[in-house]
Enzyme design. Sequence first.
Site, PDB file in Angstrom:
ATOM      1  N   SER A   1       0.836  -1.195   0.000  1.00  0.00           N
ATOM      2  CA  SER A   1       0.000   0.000   0.000  1.00  0.00           C
ATOM      3  C   SER A   1       0.881   1.260   0.000  1.00  0.00           C
ATOM      4  O   SER A   1       1.736   1.394  -0.867  1.00  0.00           O
ATOM      5  CB  SER A   1      -0.950  -0.037   1.206  1.00  0.00           C
ATOM      6  OG  SER A   1      -1.969   0.906   1.069  1.00  0.00           O
TER       7      SER A   1
ATOM      8  N   ASP B   1      -8.611  -6.467  -4.710  1.00  0.00           N
ATOM      9  CA  ASP B   1      -8.186  -5.157  -4.199  1.00  0.00           C
ATOM     10  C   ASP B   1      -8.733  -4.073  -5.122  1.00  0.00           C
ATOM     11  O   ASP B   1      -8.310  -3.956  -6.266  1.00  0.00           O
ATOM     12  CB  ASP B   1      -6.654  -5.110  -4.159  1.00  0.00           C
ATOM     13  CG  ASP B   1      -6.102  -3.812  -3.565  1.00  0.00           C
ATOM     14  OD1 ASP B   1      -6.886  -2.871  -3.321  1.00  0.00           O
ATOM     15  OD2 ASP B   1      -4.884  -3.751  -3.344  1.00  0.00           O
TER      16      ASP B   1
ATOM     17  N   HIS C   1      -7.895  -5.216  -0.376  1.00  0.00           N
ATOM     18  CA  HIS C   1      -6.597  -4.563  -0.211  1.00  0.00           C
ATOM     19  C   HIS C   1      -5.843  -5.101   1.000  1.00  0.00           C
ATOM     20  O   HIS C   1      -4.625  -5.271   0.966  1.00  0.00           O
ATOM     21  CB  HIS C   1      -6.827  -3.058  -0.069  1.00  0.00           C
ATOM     22  CG  HIS C   1      -5.575  -2.258   0.041  1.00  0.00           C
ATOM     23  ND1 HIS C   1      -4.647  -2.192  -0.975  1.00  0.00           N
ATOM     24  CD2 HIS C   1      -5.081  -1.501   1.054  1.00  0.00           C
ATOM     25  CE1 HIS C   1      -3.638  -1.406  -0.593  1.00  0.00           C
ATOM     26  NE2 HIS C   1      -3.875  -0.984   0.626  1.00  0.00           N
TER      27      HIS C   1
END
Lengths: 394, 394
Positions: A168, A334, A367
């Site tokens: 991320s 995601d 995610h």
Amino acid sequence: MTTLRHPAPLDGASQARSEADTPSSLVMRFGPDHPLVLDSGAKIDNLQIGYQTYGELNADRSNGVLVCHALTGDQHVASVNPVTGKPGWWETMVGPGKPIDTNRFFVICTNVVGGCMGTTGAASTNPATGQPYGLDLPLITIPDMVRAQAMLVDALGIDQLFCVAGGSMGGMQVLQWAAAYPERVFAALPIATGPRHSSQNIAFHEVGRQAIMADPDWHGGRYLSVGASPRKGLAVARMAAHITYMSDEGLHKKFGRNLQDRDKIAFGFDADFQVESYLRHQGLSFVERFDANSYLYVTRAMDYFDLAADHGGRLANAFLGTKTRFCIISFTSDWLFPTTESKAVVRALNAAGASVSFVEVETDRGHDAFLLDEPVMFASVRGFLSSAAAARWQ
Amino acid sequence: MTTLRHPAPLDGASQARSEADTPSSLVMRFGPDHPLVLDSGAKIDNLQIGYQTYGELNADRSNGVLVCHALTGDQHVASVNPVTGKPGWWETMVGPGKPIDTNRFFVICTNVVGGCMGTTGAASTNPATGQPYGLDLPLITIPDMVRAQAMLVDALGIDQLFCVAGGSMGGMQVLQWAAAYPERVFAALPIATGPRHSSQNIAFHEVGRQAIMADPDWHGGRYLSVGASPRKGLAVARMAAHITYMSDEGLHKKFGRNLQDRDKIAFGFDADFQVESYLRHQGLSFVERFDANSYLYVTRAMDYFDLAADHGGRLANAFLGTKTRFCIISFTSDWLFPTTESKAVVRALNAAGASVSFVEVETDRGHDAFLLDEPVMFASVRGFLSSAAAARWQ
């Protein structure tokens, strides 16, 4: 939390185990002659970096692995978090015998600049006023975070990191490391990330910031000086963000339309569905561990990230001539950083003639999958690092 | 706004053009002998329904088309909204010569129960106290909204509606009409909707409600009595919801990462990206026209909707033996009510042996596409109504 053969800091930096304001963390402090110069043109004097290390630095200082944390992460990647008392946020990935093996590598993890776990951030004391910075802290970017990490890596006497890894926002830092310091990164492992923050992602961040700033207890960012805390606004921000970390399918599988009281709906505004209760819990527990202004600064840093724009509008330019080996990992469900974002990086790396492998992991966990038990991810990381290690120490 | 040959209300109801509290709308009032009985077991006395009609009811009262509005819509479907001064919310769909042709059909649109445009809602006066209901209004469900609409349709002397049509929450009402009153619905047109609210959708609604209830100006729901308004919380709720009405692709095409000042980022927390400014505008303009408590009630009604659960856990049971003709429309980029939800309805209708056509419209405009200029949707509606009309008046 043990650091064996921990290198002594170089000139201009001093190292300590911190006291009250930065619980149980190593801290590197930089003197006024070593300010952090920011993308905005401003600078931060008396920079302090909270960090942790795991494993042992080898004799030629070549086995360093920098792990970069995500939006609300911290340096406690593989040891108990002193604030929450919970295990480190990536203990499945980092540790003895784990894919990022601390028996082999010297793992460093720093709290990002702008954060709230020991590195200079909005809650830190502004040396110019003696008060918490609040919104007087200059805006921070992902390149600023990486520049501060490079100062720490310098202070530890490490020229080249064997690997920079993260998911991320951590993956954004990995990409920035590879672009800004290609010769200092032997291998790069960006996971569940992208080369820029999308319009929709900026929109979600803006909702969170507006929720915080709408809370009267935010006091224009000066809440610490008046002894308040915008808890409700921060909780709403976290709730909105948390939805984006999961997938529709994952939420459905986990909660469906299950009721708290499984017999009947309550006809009220209390948490009637389990998903509501779960989300409220996420919001409330978050405010116990995170500073609201840090949330503003760090979300903003993600919004500003645009690696192609920083390189003449062409992403491949960020990686021209690189010798770094890349492994890119994305997750099918995601929707915050969908696979298309990772593929854009892969295409750019191919265009730049870089060495790159790419894995899309099939999962319904969205995610957050990068933080969870995902065997294909672990196997990919293990394989990538072992092949990179063979090349590095052949 | 003209109603030609408008039928006189039946016993127990009285009709008026409303005054101050319900600007420029027709209003049907029901006496204490005609309470609205709710799913919760509670009832609403002195029910008032704000509504609009367009076109002319034919002699045998068979050409009525009920249009049901979405979460924040109202009865002003095809005429200027007296609050905002803007055109009706579906003027592209409803009007003379439009797909729902007011030269041919007598179109009725009611503000839903729990709303804030003339129908009894949380801002209405509670006859028991003389004060605004606030949270003393009983919780409302989609079946309750439909039951109230049926009272209005009864009062207008209409036995069978030629068509019930609507998008999003309006589509939920269409499905509920078809399930609860199959003999009163000749044709049903649910668009961009589903047979239940998903876990993720409940989660987004919960964020919005928490944002409202976190605002100290909400005053536990009693803001009207103390002359306040939770504007900031309601704006944040709208911002979060608005993201779900668009698509990632649509946002990217519309805004990308474009800056307000096209030359450089501002390094601050003002709206720096165009998407932020757009979202703030959506939030701020919404609070001018919508009541915060109504937002709580109407989102909750959507959350509670689960047509299969109301019919023994099998969606097809909701439509057994129906003679209603259905046309289901979904949009490829709608992630709030993705095509899979529409397909679940289609499958159930097929299992129930119903007549159903299904169109998935290719678009990047997300959920809001049903409100926009989508030629394939218009052509589908026109074709469906014309074929249904041929069957009805052969």
